[in-house]
Structure formats: C-alpha cells, structure tokens
Design an enzyme around this catalytic site. Structure first.
Site, mmCIF file in Angstrom:
data_model
loop_
_atom_site.group_PDB
_atom_site.id
_atom_site.type_symbol
_atom_site.label_atom_id
_atom_site.label_comp_id
_atom_site.label_asym_id
_atom_site.label_seq_id
_atom_site.Cartn_x
_atom_site.Cartn_y
_atom_site.Cartn_z
ATOM 1 N N LYS A 201 23.996 9.637 29.971
ATOM 2 C CA LYS A 201 23.552 9.962 31.322
ATOM 3 C C LYS A 201 23.554 8.693 32.165
ATOM 4 C CE LYS A 201 19.383 10.244 33.047
ATOM 5 N NZ LYS A 201 17.991 10.610 33.379
ATOM 6 N N ASP A 226 11.652 12.906 25.283
ATOM 7 C CA ASP A 226 11.655 11.882 26.329
ATOM 8 C C ASP A 226 10.225 11.400 26.514
ATOM 9 O OD1 ASP A 226 12.712 10.203 28.249
ATOM 10 O OD2 ASP A 226 13.771 11.795 29.316
#
Length: 326
Positions: A201, A226
């Site tokens: 990403k 995350d």
C-alpha cells in the site's frame, strides 16, 4: 500512589483502577466560555507516584488538541505541586503516525509531541500499540513504555477459528512486523502453525495504490491486523483483496477503534465478517452504539494497563507485558 483518569477516558481508567485494587482519585476540569480550560487534582500529590490516564483521540466534543493540552497541563500541575514522579498513561497516542518526513518541509510531529511531554516534567509515558514502535522509542528522552495487545487478541482468534486454517495478514508493508509478532504469539500460545501474508500500500496526496499481494489465503480464516482503524479504508481494501483470493472468513483486528468519518462503509461491507478492537478509545463504544448491527467486538484493556501501573509502581518486572524477549 495517585491514579487520575481525565474526562474522555473515565471508563478505561475505572477498569485499570479495578485491576489495581484502588479507586480513581478525584480531579476537576473546567471549560471557560473563551475556549480555555483548567484541570487540577482535588487531592494532594506531594511526594506521590502519580499516574494520569487519557487517550488522545478526539470525540465527544473535544478535539485531539484539546485533550493533549488538558493532559499536559494536568501533568505540569502535578509536578508543580510536588509529585515525586509523574507518569502519562496514554493508551492512544495522537500524532504517532507523523513520525518522518514524506514530503518536502514535512513536520515530524511525533518528536514535537514528545518534547511537549518532556517540557512539562513527565518522567515516563506509557502507551498501547503505538503506530511505529521504533519511532516512539526514539522520539522520547524520558522513559517510554510500550504495552502490547497481542495476548488480548489470541483467545478470541482461537475461539473464532476452531479447527479452520488461519492466516494473519498485514494490510500494508509497514505493519508486517506487527502481524508477524501476532502470528508468533498465537503459535506460541496455541501450538498451532498458521499462515502469513501482506499486501502493498502506497499513499500519495490521498491516493492509495500498490498491487503486490503475498501469501496464500485460500480457504483460510484471515485476521487482518493493524494498530488502529480510522475510516477503515485500509482494512476494507485488504479484505476485498483476500476475498478475491478465496479467503473463507475475514476478521479485522486493531488495538484502537478510532472509527472516524467514513467508517460507515467498513461497518456496512459484507467483505469483513467481524471487527475486533480494544476499549483504548471511547469512540469504539460510540461506534457500537451508532451502528448496533455492526459485527464489532470490543475487548477490555483496563486489566493490562492496571497490571502495568502496578508493576511500575512497585518496580517489578514488566518485560512480559511489553512483548519483548528477555
């Protein structure tokens, strides 16, 4: 010892106090018509080991900056009034994501916030699953304690998967180490080997890109991990990629459920079977109330924080709470 929980983190503070076997000490917060405010302890702190808890996520009418100032002023007040030691317990540390320059003349805000804490006389800061562990340690010159939530998540992962194959997945390259550590903790506590994966990403001027996908998720229960969920865009992007590659079930895990503007798309999406966060910020409970049909589980972190405070106050070992090997 004195333990204060400032407005916005009262419930988490009460849970930490319960784990400690103490009561939250009283304090006063006043907001004035011109936007200024005042905070002060309502009991003596002279000669005391003082712990002040506040998560620095905006919400409930208070901005991140309001909360940061209130916390700094309260810490300074305790130091001004003779506290022997002052510890800031900040489960969610604001500005931790801005830890390096990515554009010309960018601020390195993590370091500036650290200087503010040190300037008011903070002896120690305790936080929970900060965005970048190395940047956090390097930014602060006072003692920095980083609590790890991996052991909080392992039991619910184990319950959800049963006998299914499991894959721990990072939604970006920056979180690979975090996902690897959760994988290792799960394997160590359960004796079960599990898979691992991540995807690329890149974000530039608000545009997200990156096509690399590593790992085999076919037929697996995938846990995307995350440090925090804001709008949920990163989690949703990773979940859709895993769905396309044959994942059996997908769960999103994060220590901090900030759930800002735009999180509705995350809660409404069928791509994610369950979202699991801790109660480190009050916005997680608010999201649960605002989206009653959301598949959202909130795990209590108060006992972890309380245990850390207990050990710090008694000068006991804290290494097993930090997720760092001896």
């Amino acid at each position: 010892m004195r333990l204060f929980a400032l407005n916005g983190s009262e419930e988490l503070g009460a849970a930490a106090a319960s784990a400690l076997g103490v009561k939250i000490d009283p304090h006063e917060e006043r907001d004035f018509e011109d936007g200024e405010h005042k905070t002060r302890p309502l009991v003596s702190v002279r000669g005391k080991d003082v712990y002040v808890l506040l998560s620095l996520a905006g919400g409930g009418g208070s901005s991140v900056n309001d909360r940061l100032c209130k916390l700094l002023f309260f810490l300074a007040t305790c130091r001004e009034n003779g506290a022997a030691r002052v510890t800031a317990v900040v489960p969610y540390l604001a500005y931790a994501r801005k830890d390096r320059q990515t554009k010309a003349r960018d601020p390195v805000t993590t370091r500036y916030v650290a200087k503010l804490f040190e300037a008011v006389g903070t002896d120690r800061i305790v936080t929970l699953d900060v965005h970048n562990f190395a940047a956090f340690q390097n930014a602060f010159r006072c003692e920095s304690i980083h609590l790890d939530t991996r052991k909080l998540f392992v039991p619910i992962i184990r319950t959800l998967v049963g006998d299914h194959p499991v894959t721990v997945f990072s939604p970006d390259c920056g979180g690979v180490k975090r996902a690897q550590l959760l994988k290792e903790t799960f394997e160590a506590l359960t004796g079960k080997d599990i898979g691992f994966g991540f995807m690329e990403k890149r974000r530039s001027r608000g545009v997200v890109s990156g096509d690399i996908f590593a790992g085999d998720v076919t037929g697996s229960d995938v846990f995307i991990v995350d440090d925090m969920i804001g709008t949920g865009g990163t989690m949703l992007r990773a979940a859709l990629a895993c769905r396309e590659r044959g994942a059996n079930a997908i769960h999103a895990i994060a220590a901090h459920g900030v759930f800002g503007k735009g999180a509705k798309a995350l809660f409404d999406s069928p791509a994610i079977d369950r979202i699991i966060v801790t109660d480190s910020v009050a916005s997680a409970a608010s999201a649960k109330a605002d989206y009653p049909s959301a598949r959202l589980d909130i795990l209590p972190a108060g006992s972890l924080i309380g245990e850390a405070v207990k050990r710090l106050h008694s000068h006991s070992s804290i290494s097993d709470l930090l997720g760092i090997e001896n």
